[in-house]
Structures are given as C-alpha cells and as structure tokens.
Motif scaffolding. Structure first.
Motif, PDB file in Angstrom:
ATOM      1  N   ARG A 102     -36.012 -76.634-105.571  1.00  0.00           N
ATOM      2  CA  ARG A 102     -35.708 -75.654-106.587  1.00  0.00           C
ATOM      3  C   ARG A 102     -35.459 -76.423-108.067  1.00  0.00           C
ATOM      4  N   ASP A 103     -34.371 -76.364-108.544  1.00  0.00           N
ATOM      5  CA  ASP A 103     -34.229 -77.014-109.783  1.00  0.00           C
ATOM      6  C   ASP A 103     -33.312 -78.191-109.762  1.00  0.00           C
ATOM      7  N   ARG A 104     -33.041 -78.765-108.593  1.00  0.00           N
ATOM      8  CA  ARG A 104     -32.513 -79.874-108.539  1.00  0.00           C
ATOM      9  C   ARG A 104     -33.451 -81.214-107.969  1.00  0.00           C
ATOM     10  N   GLN A 105     -33.023 -82.523-108.460  1.00  0.00           N
ATOM     11  CA  GLN A 105     -33.769 -83.613-108.141  1.00  0.00           C
ATOM     12  C   GLN A 105     -32.787 -84.655-107.846  1.00  0.00           C
ATOM     13  N   MET A 106     -33.359 -85.600-106.759  1.00  0.00           N
ATOM     14  CA  MET A 106     -32.591 -86.936-106.750  1.00  0.00           C
ATOM     15  C   MET A 106     -33.570 -88.136-106.083  1.00  0.00           C
ATOM     16  N   VAL A 107     -33.490 -89.181-106.318  1.00  0.00           N
ATOM     17  CA  VAL A 107     -34.304 -90.361-105.721  1.00  0.00           C
ATOM     18  C   VAL A 107     -33.669 -90.606-104.424  1.00  0.00           C
ATOM     19  N   VAL A 108     -34.571 -90.622-103.483  1.00  0.00           N
ATOM     20  CA  VAL A 108     -34.022 -90.756-102.137  1.00  0.00           C
ATOM     21  C   VAL A 108     -34.748 -92.046-101.457  1.00  0.00           C
ATOM     22  N   LYS A 109     -34.266 -92.520-100.385  1.00  0.00           N
ATOM     23  CA  LYS A 109     -35.197 -93.471 -99.381  1.00  0.00           C
ATOM     24  C   LYS A 109     -36.212 -92.591 -98.516  1.00  0.00           C
ATOM     25  N   MET A 110     -37.356 -92.408 -98.701  1.00  0.00           N
ATOM     26  CA  MET A 110     -38.423 -91.921 -97.785  1.00  0.00           C
ATOM     27  C   MET A 110     -38.718 -93.084 -96.462  1.00  0.00           C
ATOM     28  N   LYS A 111     -38.312 -92.279 -95.392  1.00  0.00           N
ATOM     29  CA  LYS A 111     -38.806 -93.169 -94.379  1.00  0.00           C
ATOM     30  C   LYS A 111     -39.915 -92.605 -93.490  1.00  0.00           C
ATOM     31  N   GLY A 112     -41.126 -93.116 -93.641  1.00  0.00           N
ATOM     32  CA  GLY A 112     -42.117 -92.261 -92.677  1.00  0.00           C
ATOM     33  C   GLY A 112     -42.239 -93.145 -91.247  1.00  0.00           C
ATOM     34  N   ASP A 157     -35.985 -74.943 -93.076  1.00  0.00           N
ATOM     35  CA  ASP A 157     -37.195 -74.181 -92.506  1.00  0.00           C
ATOM     36  C   ASP A 157     -37.329 -73.086 -93.665  1.00  0.00           C
ATOM     37  N   ASN A 158     -37.099 -73.203 -94.805  1.00  0.00           N
ATOM     38  CA  ASN A 158     -37.358 -72.396 -95.941  1.00  0.00           C
ATOM     39  C   ASN A 158     -38.632 -72.409 -96.484  1.00  0.00           C
ATOM     40  N   ARG A 159     -39.682 -71.623 -95.964  1.00  0.00           N
ATOM     41  CA  ARG A 159     -41.044 -71.655 -96.599  1.00  0.00           C
ATOM     42  C   ARG A 159     -41.258 -71.387 -97.923  1.00  0.00           C
ATOM     43  N   PHE A 160     -40.203 -70.596 -98.618  1.00  0.00           N
ATOM     44  CA  PHE A 160     -40.436 -69.931-100.060  1.00  0.00           C
ATOM     45  C   PHE A 160     -39.909 -71.367-100.974  1.00  0.00           C
ATOM     46  N   ALA A 161     -39.210 -72.124-100.347  1.00  0.00           N
ATOM     47  CA  ALA A 161     -38.574 -73.355-101.257  1.00  0.00           C
ATOM     48  C   ALA A 161     -38.712 -74.735-100.554  1.00  0.00           C
ATOM     49  N   PRO A 162     -39.849 -75.306-100.182  1.00  0.00           N
ATOM     50  CA  PRO A 162     -40.051 -76.528 -99.649  1.00  0.00           C
ATOM     51  C   PRO A 162     -39.804 -77.564-100.444  1.00  0.00           C
ATOM     52  N   LEU A 163     -39.481 -78.762 -99.768  1.00  0.00           N
ATOM     53  CA  LEU A 163     -38.851 -79.957-100.521  1.00  0.00           C
ATOM     54  C   LEU A 163     -40.330 -80.516-101.025  1.00  0.00           C
ATOM     55  N   ARG A 164     -40.209 -81.013-102.275  1.00  0.00           N
ATOM     56  CA  ARG A 164     -41.208 -81.755-103.143  1.00  0.00           C
ATOM     57  C   ARG A 164     -40.821 -83.132-103.224  1.00  0.00           C
ATOM     58  N   ILE A 189     -43.053 -80.643 -98.132  1.00  0.00           N
ATOM     59  CA  ILE A 189     -42.681 -80.428 -96.820  1.00  0.00           C
ATOM     60  C   ILE A 189     -41.489 -79.631 -96.402  1.00  0.00           C
ATOM     61  N   LEU A 190     -41.417 -78.921 -95.460  1.00  0.00           N
ATOM     62  CA  LEU A 190     -40.169 -78.240 -94.956  1.00  0.00           C
ATOM     63  C   LEU A 190     -39.018 -79.004 -94.376  1.00  0.00           C
ATOM     64  N   ALA A 191     -37.874 -78.720 -94.889  1.00  0.00           N
ATOM     65  CA  ALA A 191     -36.641 -79.311 -94.395  1.00  0.00           C
ATOM     66  C   ALA A 191     -36.432 -78.937 -92.950  1.00  0.00           C
ATOM     67  N   GLY A 192     -36.400 -79.689 -91.909  1.00  0.00           N
ATOM     68  CA  GLY A 192     -36.076 -79.322 -90.489  1.00  0.00           C
ATOM     69  C   GLY A 192     -34.921 -79.594 -89.809  1.00  0.00           C
ATOM     70  N   GLY A 193     -34.261 -80.457 -90.382  1.00  0.00           N
ATOM     71  CA  GLY A 193     -33.006 -80.922 -89.641  1.00  0.00           C
ATOM     72  C   GLY A 193     -32.131 -81.655 -90.531  1.00  0.00           C
ATOM     73  N   VAL A 194     -30.817 -81.606 -90.440  1.00  0.00           N
ATOM     74  CA  VAL A 194     -29.958 -82.414 -91.050  1.00  0.00           C
ATOM     75  C   VAL A 194     -29.087 -83.277 -90.105  1.00  0.00           C
ATOM     76  N   PHE A 195     -29.236 -84.740 -90.442  1.00  0.00           N
ATOM     77  CA  PHE A 195     -28.401 -85.609 -89.854  1.00  0.00           C
ATOM     78  C   PHE A 195     -27.047 -86.128 -90.484  1.00  0.00           C
TER      79      PHE A 195
END
Length: 405
Positions: A102-112, A157-164, A189-195
């Motif tokens: 949405r209107d927020r952003q932050m730097v993250v560690k992306m792990k594929g 799982d919000n298809r109207f506001a996926p993660l960018r 990508i969609l957010a599917g879970g929280v750990f």
C-alpha cells in the motif's frame, strides 16, 4: 593446619576479629552465589538463542570465501549431494530488497529458497498465521516476519494489495539510473503466512520461492549460499570436514554457531566481563580476610613466639595463617556454591523468576549450570584467598621471638 582450625573454631571470646571473619565468610558466600547464578543465566541465554535460531538454521551452510554469491555449476552440486552424510541441499538467494505494501515501505532481507527447504527447516512450526507453503496451486507466496507484518500492516492472501519487492538494476555494475521507473526491478507476490522465530529475524526477513528471487535479482545460476542437512546418524563436524575437502578453498562451510559467530562472541564477551566484575567483588569481600588475619597476627604474637621458640620454622608459622585464611574463604565459598547451585536447580525445575513479558518465547529466565563455571569460580576464590592472606602470613613468620615472649 590443626592450629589454624583451632583458631577458626575457638569460642573463648567474640571479639572484633571473629566479627570480621564472619563478615568475610558472608561476603565470599554471597559473591560466589551471585557469580554462579549469573554465569548460569548467560549459559541459559546462549542455549535459548541456539534453540530459537535452530528453527530456521540449517546444519551447515556453504558460502563463497570472496563475494556474496557464486556460480552454481551442476558438477559442483553433484559432488556436494554425493558427499557421505549429506541428506539434502537447499539452494538460497539472499539479499536486501525494498518491500512495499500500500503506502508503506521498508528494506527487508529477502531469502529465496528452493522447494526442498521445508524438508530440512522447522520454520513451519513457527507459523502463527496462514500457511508455510511458498507455492500453492501454481501461485507464489511469501512468508513474512511478524515484525514486518506489523510495520507494513500486511494482510494475508490479499490479491487486491499484493506485496511489491524492488531491487536496484545494474547493481553488479555499480551504476544506478536516476529515473525511478527504470532504476529498479519490481515483482509482486502475495503474503501467504506469518512466522515468529526471533526478533531480529521477525523484524527483517521475508521468504520467497527461489525462482522469484532469481528473476527479481537477475541472478541466473548464481547463489548466495547452499544449506546442507546432515543425514541422521552422521556427525556434523565430520561432514563439515568432508565438505571442506570436496569444495576446496574457494568455499567456507559454517556450522550453526559459526552462522551467528558475532552474536555468540558478544555473549561470551559479556559473560567474561561479568565474571571479571564479580571476581573484583569477591576480592573486595575477601579484603576483610586480610584485616582479620592481620589483627589475628597481632593478637597471637605471644603464641607465635612460643611456637617458634619450641622449634617451629617460619614456614610452619606462615602456613598456619595461610590455612586460617583458606578456611574462612572456603567455608564461605562452599556455602555460596551450595546456595547458587540450589537456586539454579530450583529455577530450572520450577521457573521461580519469570521473564515478566507476555510476548516472551519462554516463561522464566533460562539457566544452565556448567561444571566449568564452578571450577573457574573455585580457582578465582583460591587465587584471591592466597593474594589477601600471604602478606599477614609473612608478617607472622617474621616476628621477633625475643620481643614477644
């Protein structure tokens, strides 16, 4: 030794010397008890950190000695998977990326991670919301830390506001366009879970499928790490040595502790400084032994003169007062050891002192007693006792017999 014990147990009079001796014993007991408890708490925290990171950490990690990534060739992967003791190899691409929601952003560690990641990681047991699967029904999903979710207000799982996720283009060439539309690669990508694992991970990590990270970062067949699961029944250190031989000097193989070496070193340094601090407290408490022995030497001048006149050597006299200081210190130390070990056992068994935080991963302060800490504390007490007792003992051995008879 017998004379020293007699001086210690004598009940003829309760003068200032006996009072100072009792204060010395109490001080040594309290200092010893506190030292055992604090060192045990640090041991417990170290084990707690290991258990927390163990949910997401692999047995071994292979990384490049130089640079943050390396080319993964098929022969290299084949040699790795055929190494005795290797049960599974997971390919990893990890780097910083800009996460927008949405209107927020932050730097993250992306792990594929590759599809076999969950065969070696227990992260699925740390899922507090949603599902742990990164790909469901042909759709890619991301796992986000609880801190990341809270910071960006992410809904699952919000298809109207996926993660960018955005990553700078041409970063390998160290050039960046000033046009924001062409400066970044971008994928949704969609957010599917929280750990919920550990605060550092929860506040910064996002897990995505390997090919998603590969496309976003334009990595091709380059990888930042290979995570290795050791086959059951094999020793991790022996498998680590075999991998060193197979991979050569261009790669380093890290076990669980080495993956967080800075954190564990910080704990060890803090533990060392705590030990030094409490050792000084023990030294200050033991100064009373110096004063009590000095006063005892003055009080027993005539006894010492008689002993020396009867043939006792200066060494015998010196040892009497050294033993006297040792008895005072060891009685206090033994009492402190018993109390410290008892309190640590009670904390381990009954959890007497709680963490006091509703969000804590453990209910009570973790403690773990180590025999090495008890030995180290005992050695410190012996050294301190000798240091504070030797001067009064030397003074006693140098008394003039004629002047004191």
């Amino acid at each position: 030794m017998l004379i020293a014990r007699r001086y210690f147990l004598s009940k003829k009079k309760r003068n200032i010397i006996s009072i100072i001796s009792n204060i010395s014993m109490i001080g040594v007991a309290v200092g010893t008890m506190a030292l055992i408890i604090v060192l045990s708490v640090f041991n417990g925290l170290e084990d707690l950190v290991r258990s927390l990171y163990g949910k997401s950490d692999p047995d071994l990690v292979v990384t490049a000695v130089q640079g943050k990534s390396f080319e993964l060739q098929a022969p290299l992967l084949a040699r790795l998977t055929k190494t005795p003791g290797v049960a599974l190899v997971t390919q990893v691409i990890e780097d910083n990326a800009l996460l927008q929601h949405r209107d927020r952003q932050m730097v993250v560690k992306m792990k594929g991670v590759s599809d076999n990641y969950y065969a070696q990681s227990d992260i699925d047991s740390s899922i507090v919301d949603g599902s742990h699967r990164l790909r469901r029904n042909g759709t890619d999903y991301a796992l986000v830390g609880a801190g990341v979710q809270h910071e960006l207000g992410i809904t699952l799982d919000n298809r109207f506001a996926p993660l960018r996720l955005l990553y700078p283009r041409n970063i390998q060439k160290k050039t960046l366009s000033f046009n924001p539309e062409t400066a970044f690669n971008e994928q949704s990508i969609l957010a599917g879970g929280v750990f919920l694992i550990e605060q550092h991970i929860d506040d910064s990590y996002v897990f995505v499928p390997l090919d998603f990270a590969e496309n976003l970062l334009h990595y091709g067949n380059r990888r930042t790490a290979l995570e290795v699961k050791v086959r059951e029944g094999y020793d991790i250190s022996s498998v680590k040595n075999k991998l060193h031989q197979v991979l050569g000097k261009s790669f380093k193989v890290l076990d669980s502790d080495e993956q967080h070496v800075s954190l564990f070193k910080a704990i060890e340094v803090e533990k060392m400084f705590v030990f030094i601090t409490f050792a000084f407290i023990l030294l200050i408490a033991s100064i009373n032994i110096f004063f009590s022995l000095s006063m005892l030497v003055i009080d027993k001048k005539k006894d010492v003169a008689v002993l020396m006149a009867m043939g006792a050597s200066s060494r015998n006299v010196r040892n009497i007062f050294l033993f006297e200081g040792a008895i005072v210190a060891l009685v206090g130390a033994f009492t402190g050891l018993v109390l410290g070990v008892s309190l640590c056992w009670a904390q381990q068994t009954f959890g007497l002192v709680s963490m006091g935080m509703a969000t804590s991963v453990v209910d009570s302060y973790p403690v773990k007693m180590k025999f090495s800490d008890i030995v180290l504390t005992s050695v410190a007490i012996i050294v301190i006792t000798i240091a504070v007792s030797i001067r009064p003992a030397l003074n006693a051995s140098q008394l003039d017999v004629r002047e004191n008879l």
